[in-house]
Design a protein around this motif. Structure first.
Motif, PDB file in Angstrom:
ATOM      1  N   UNK A  62       0.794  -1.225   0.000  1.00  0.00           N
ATOM      2  CA  UNK A  62       0.000   0.000   0.000  1.00  0.00           C
ATOM      3  C   UNK A  62       0.831   1.281   0.000  1.00  0.00           C
TER       4      UNK A  62
ATOM      5  N   UNK B  84      -4.928  -5.337  -2.311  1.00  0.00           N
ATOM      6  CA  UNK B  84      -5.030  -6.498  -1.428  1.00  0.00           C
ATOM      7  C   UNK B  84      -5.960  -6.123  -0.274  1.00  0.00           C
ATOM      8  N   UNK B  85      -6.889  -6.991   0.048  1.00  0.00           N
ATOM      9  CA  UNK B  85      -7.748  -6.789   1.210  1.00  0.00           C
ATOM     10  C   UNK B  85      -8.035  -8.144   1.852  1.00  0.00           C
ATOM     11  N   UNK B  86      -8.536  -8.082   3.079  1.00  0.00           N
ATOM     12  CA  UNK B  86      -8.980  -9.295   3.736  1.00  0.00           C
ATOM     13  C   UNK B  86     -10.249  -9.783   3.019  1.00  0.00           C
TER      14      UNK B  86
ATOM     15  N   UNK C 267     -18.215  -8.545   3.274  1.00  0.00           N
ATOM     16  CA  UNK C 267     -17.998  -7.159   3.694  1.00  0.00           C
ATOM     17  C   UNK C 267     -16.571  -6.792   4.054  1.00  0.00           C
ATOM     18  N   UNK C 268     -15.693  -7.766   4.122  1.00  0.00           N
ATOM     19  CA  UNK C 268     -14.357  -7.450   4.630  1.00  0.00           C
ATOM     20  C   UNK C 268     -13.492  -6.672   3.655  1.00  0.00           C
TER      21      UNK C 268
ATOM     22  N   UNK D  61     -14.369  -4.340   1.500  1.00  0.00           N
ATOM     23  CA  UNK D  61     -14.936  -3.098   0.968  1.00  0.00           C
ATOM     24  C   UNK D  61     -13.977  -1.914   1.034  1.00  0.00           C
ATOM     25  N   UNK D  62     -13.879  -1.194  -0.078  1.00  0.00           N
ATOM     26  CA  UNK D  62     -13.254   0.125  -0.095  1.00  0.00           C
ATOM     27  C   UNK D  62     -14.411   1.072  -0.361  1.00  0.00           C
ATOM     28  N   UNK D  63     -14.867   1.726   0.680  1.00  0.00           N
ATOM     29  CA  UNK D  63     -16.078   2.538   0.593  1.00  0.00           C
ATOM     30  C   UNK D  63     -17.217   1.743  -0.053  1.00  0.00           C
ATOM     31  N   UNK D  64     -17.688   2.139  -1.249  1.00  0.00           N
ATOM     32  CA  UNK D  64     -18.842   1.430  -1.805  1.00  0.00           C
ATOM     33  C   UNK D  64     -18.442   0.297  -2.750  1.00  0.00           C
TER      34      UNK D  64
ATOM     35  N   UNK E 223     -16.535  -3.399  -3.691  1.00  0.00           N
ATOM     36  CA  UNK E 223     -16.036  -4.668  -3.166  1.00  0.00           C
ATOM     37  C   UNK E 223     -14.812  -5.049  -3.984  1.00  0.00           C
TER      38      UNK E 223
ATOM     39  N   UNK F 115     -15.656  -5.922  -7.717  1.00  0.00           N
ATOM     40  CA  UNK F 115     -15.368  -4.774  -8.588  1.00  0.00           C
ATOM     41  C   UNK F 115     -13.886  -4.675  -8.905  1.00  0.00           C
TER      42      UNK F 115
ATOM     43  N   UNK G  14     -10.772   7.585  -0.197  1.00  0.00           N
ATOM     44  CA  UNK G  14      -9.636   7.675   0.726  1.00  0.00           C
ATOM     45  C   UNK G  14      -9.326   6.323   1.366  1.00  0.00           C
ATOM     46  N   UNK G  15     -10.308   5.427   1.430  1.00  0.00           N
ATOM     47  CA  UNK G  15     -10.043   4.107   2.032  1.00  0.00           C
ATOM     48  C   UNK G  15      -9.178   3.226   1.135  1.00  0.00           C
TER      49      UNK G  15
ATOM     50  N   UNK H  29     -22.476  -8.716   7.412  1.00  0.00           N
ATOM     51  CA  UNK H  29     -21.076  -9.126   7.280  1.00  0.00           C
ATOM     52  C   UNK H  29     -20.823 -10.397   8.081  1.00  0.00           C
TER      53      UNK H  29
ATOM     54  N   UNK I 187     -11.353  -6.572  11.745  1.00  0.00           N
ATOM     55  CA  UNK I 187     -12.233  -6.855  10.609  1.00  0.00           C
ATOM     56  C   UNK I 187     -11.547  -6.668   9.258  1.00  0.00           C
TER      57      UNK I 187
ATOM     58  N   UNK J 158      -5.368  -7.562   7.293  1.00  0.00           N
ATOM     59  CA  UNK J 158      -4.900  -8.717   6.518  1.00  0.00           C
ATOM     60  C   UNK J 158      -3.814  -9.446   7.312  1.00  0.00           C
TER      61      UNK J 158
ATOM     62  N   UNK K 104     -22.767   2.646   5.107  1.00  0.00           N
ATOM     63  CA  UNK K 104     -23.378   1.401   4.612  1.00  0.00           C
ATOM     64  C   UNK K 104     -24.879   1.381   4.851  1.00  0.00           C
TER      65      UNK K 104
ATOM     66  N   UNK L  56     -24.006   4.058   0.543  1.00  0.00           N
ATOM     67  CA  UNK L  56     -23.610   3.058  -0.461  1.00  0.00           C
ATOM     68  C   UNK L  56     -24.797   2.275  -1.052  1.00  0.00           C
TER      69      UNK L  56
END
Lengths: 278, 355
Positions: free
Chosen positions: A214, A239-241, A250-251, A253-256, A258, A262, A275-276, B254, B282, B285, B305, B309
């Motif tokens: 990042x 990379x995300x969980x 849901x883990x 998500x960068x704002x709206x 996935x 996406x 910003x996320x 979630x 949550x 990583x 959420x 969104x």
């Protein structure tokens, strides 16, 4: 409470076998995997799979091989958690479960006919190797190819035997740098951003594919924009969980958005204001 | 079947109705648990049911998406078998308020989106929903009118409205028709009953108003201006990151997926459990990087959420106005207060632009 077996669950697994493993560095290992019954993974460069070890768990891992390699696929795994450490202990012949491929990879159809600047930081080479190998296998369909590689120290370089091959090819430009040299290192020393200004490119027809930790993104994007590459032609993989890969848990998500649905590959124009993401 | 199919259930026949439904299969309804708490539980008689109740501790999602549910069953070893399974049973739920019906509508959208979630959808198809109207506010924490969930908007098989001596009952689906047919305790509604319902609804419209001073159509735009609002910082200092708000939310879905082996290490399950974006690990990583480390960012994510969104994705809010998150918060974080703060701050910013 009745228990019903369902055929179309999004969590069902495809059986796969490890054909071959190879230790790349102290923490990273290479696996060649074939799906059972000769099934095709049918992925795009930049997509990922969920690797499943029953009783231990699942992890999202980028596919490292080109879709042109059909009989099996490669992954490159860093041992950081429960599942990846267990995976490292497995030998050729072991059975694992696969879900996927998932997500939006690099848009190959759009990249064709254009120049490519590939920027890989550390483990970022894992998904980018899939794109690089695809591009080499279909070299005629692409314009100029520049590959820039960076990592912390020489001993962390992944796929070193392949790097030599890329370096020796006349039909692509290749440069590599390390943050900290060791006595045997004769190459560039410095952050990966130091390689970008020296690349001779036509920004209007260049697509940049950037994958790395990042912290790398902001600095690399700045350099690419300074080169004049349009925002929508800068492609980043995140990379995300992830737990499900289906845009539900849901883990990631960068704002709206996935990342699993996406992404993981986004163009900079789409996410620059999120910003996320950075 | 007629589009508007109204029946009457006299109050003295309510007992018979509950008994007949519970004899056919599992019937679930709101039950008082003391200290003004209620829970959806299996019932067999009308006496157990609370007809006037504030939203239950947990919403209806616990029947559609249990706190813990098996996704895969497997045996290990060379001849290992893996089966995708769903655990379900037919259930009739009585007494769902309009906010909770809206919550289920939200979950239906999420889990029907491709790739579809067959565990949820299989279970959903075995659940019959009987709604119950709120003639007045449950308590001061609700904001159902703001999010368009104070009046019935579908999502039920049958809908009850208490009109004193009797219930007026709207039968919406064939499944609902079968329930009332089997019970045999209903009478046809005539125009005088329908007029009473209209009168009650007119009265209800006077009681129910936007609980926060904003036109709900302006909310998404307000959130667009509020990503860096001061209020998130305030929540950061108050939030205990316990995850209560998301556990009790009807539209938080979630989850985490975990594996469990039995003692023989030969058999195991892969199951999912409710998870919460409010908990620290949550978005972390395995490498240690946490993509939503600050409580402010996590609380903000929760609000977005609900109010921002889903508007793009599903054309509706994912807040149903039930007030559970406010009732349950140990730090007294109130959804209405947060919205009020955002409105104030947002207006300040608009004014500053003009001045």
């Amino acid at each position: 409470m009745e228990k019903v077996v369902i055929k179309d669950s999004a969590y069902r697994l495809r059986k796969a076998k490890i054909l071959h493993t190879k230790k790349l560095t102290a923490n990273e290992k290479f696996f060649e995997i074939a799906l059972a019954d000769g099934e095709l993974l049918d992925h795009e460069p930049g997509q990922f799979v969920m690797i499943s070890l029953l009783g231990i768990g699942e992890v999202p891992i980028s596919v490292s091989s080109s879709p042109t390699k059909r009989e099996s696929f490669d992954i490159c795994v860093r041992a950081v958690g429960k599942v990846t450490r267990s995976l490292h202990k497995l030998k050729a012949g072991s059975e694992i479960g696969i879900r996927g491929p998932y997500g939006q990879g690099f848009p190959i159809q759009i990249l064709e006919g254009n120049d490519l600047l590939i920027v890989a930081g550390g483990l970022g080479i894992a998904p980018l190797r899939s794109l690089i190998k695809y591009v080499i296998d279909n070299r005629r369909d692409f314009g100029k190819i520049h590959i820039l590689l960076g990592c912390k120290e020489p001993k962390e370089l992944l796929f070193s035997d392949e790097l030599d091959e890329w370096n020796s090819r006349a039909d692509l430009y290749y440069a590599c740098t390390v943050d900290r040299a060791d006595p045997d290192w004769a190459g560039n020393v410095g952050l990966i951003t130091t390689l970008i200004p020296g690349v001779d490119l036509d920004p209007q027809r260049t697509f940049a594919a950037v994958v790395g930790p990042p912290v790398m993104y902001n600095f690399v994007i700045k350099e690419l924009l300074a080169k004049g590459i349009p925002e929508r032609q800068i492609l980043l993989s995140f990379e995300r969980n992830m737990k499900c890969g289906n845009g539900k848990c849901g883990r990631c998500q960068i704002q709206n958005l996935y990342v699993c649905q996406n992404g993981p590959v986004f163009n900079y124009e789409r996410i620059k204001n999120l910003s996320e993401a950075f | 079947m007629e589009d508007l199919h109204y029946l009457i259930l006299k109050k003295e026949r309510f007992h018979d109705f509950v008994r007949s439904v519970s004899e056919v299969g599992k019937l679930v309804a709101p039950v008082p648990k003391g200290f003004n708490n209620f829970a959806f539980e299996a019932v067999t008689s009308a006496g157990e049911i609370a007809l006037r109740y504030i939203p239950t501790i947990l919403p209806l999602k616990k029947f559609f998406m249990p706190q813990r549910e098996t996704l895969l069953e497997f045996s290990t070893g060379r001849k290992g078998v893996v089966n995708a399974v769903v655990e379900c049973e037919p259930v009739t739920i009585f007494g769902a308020h309009t906010c909770d019906l809206a919550g289920i509508q939200c979950l239906n959208m999420v889990f029907s989106e491709r790739p579809r979630d067959q565990n949820y959808l299989t279970r959903k198809n075995q659940i019959a929903l009987i709604g119950l109207e709120c003639n007045e506010y449950c308590d001061q924490y609700a904001n159902c009118h703001l999010v368009n969930a104070s009046f019935p908007g579908g999502g039920y098989d049958i809908f009850f409205t208490d009109l004193g001596e009797f219930f007026i009952v709207h039968v919406k689906t064939q499944a609902g028709d079968m329930i009332v047919g089997a019970a045999g305790t209903f009478e046809k509604a005539d125009s005088s009953h329908i007029n009473e319902l209209k009168k009650m609804r007119t009265q209800k419209r006077k009681i129910f108003n936007n609980e926060v001073p904003v036109d709900s159509r302006q909310i998404p735009e307000m959130f667009d201006r509020s990503f860096r609002a001061r209020v998130w910082k305030e929540l950061d200092e108050r939030c205990l990151a316990c995850g209560n708000c998301t556990n009790v939310c009807p539209t938080c879905y979630c989850f985490d997926i975990r594996d469990e082996l039995d003692l023989s290490l030969k058999h195991g399950i892969r199951y999912r459990v409710w998870d919460s974006c409010q908990l620290e690990p949550f978005a972390r990583v395995a490498g240690g990087m946490n993509f939503r480390k600050e409580r402010a960012a996590r609380q903000r994510h929760r609000y977005y959420r609900k109010f921002r969104y889903p508007v793009d994705r599903f054309a509706r809010f994912f807040c149903t106005g039930c007030g559970r998150c406010t009732r349950t918060c140990m730090a007294d974080i109130s959804l209405k207060e947060t919205l009020n703060e955002l409105i104030k701050e947002s207006e300040d910013r608009v004014w500053k632009k003009w001045l």
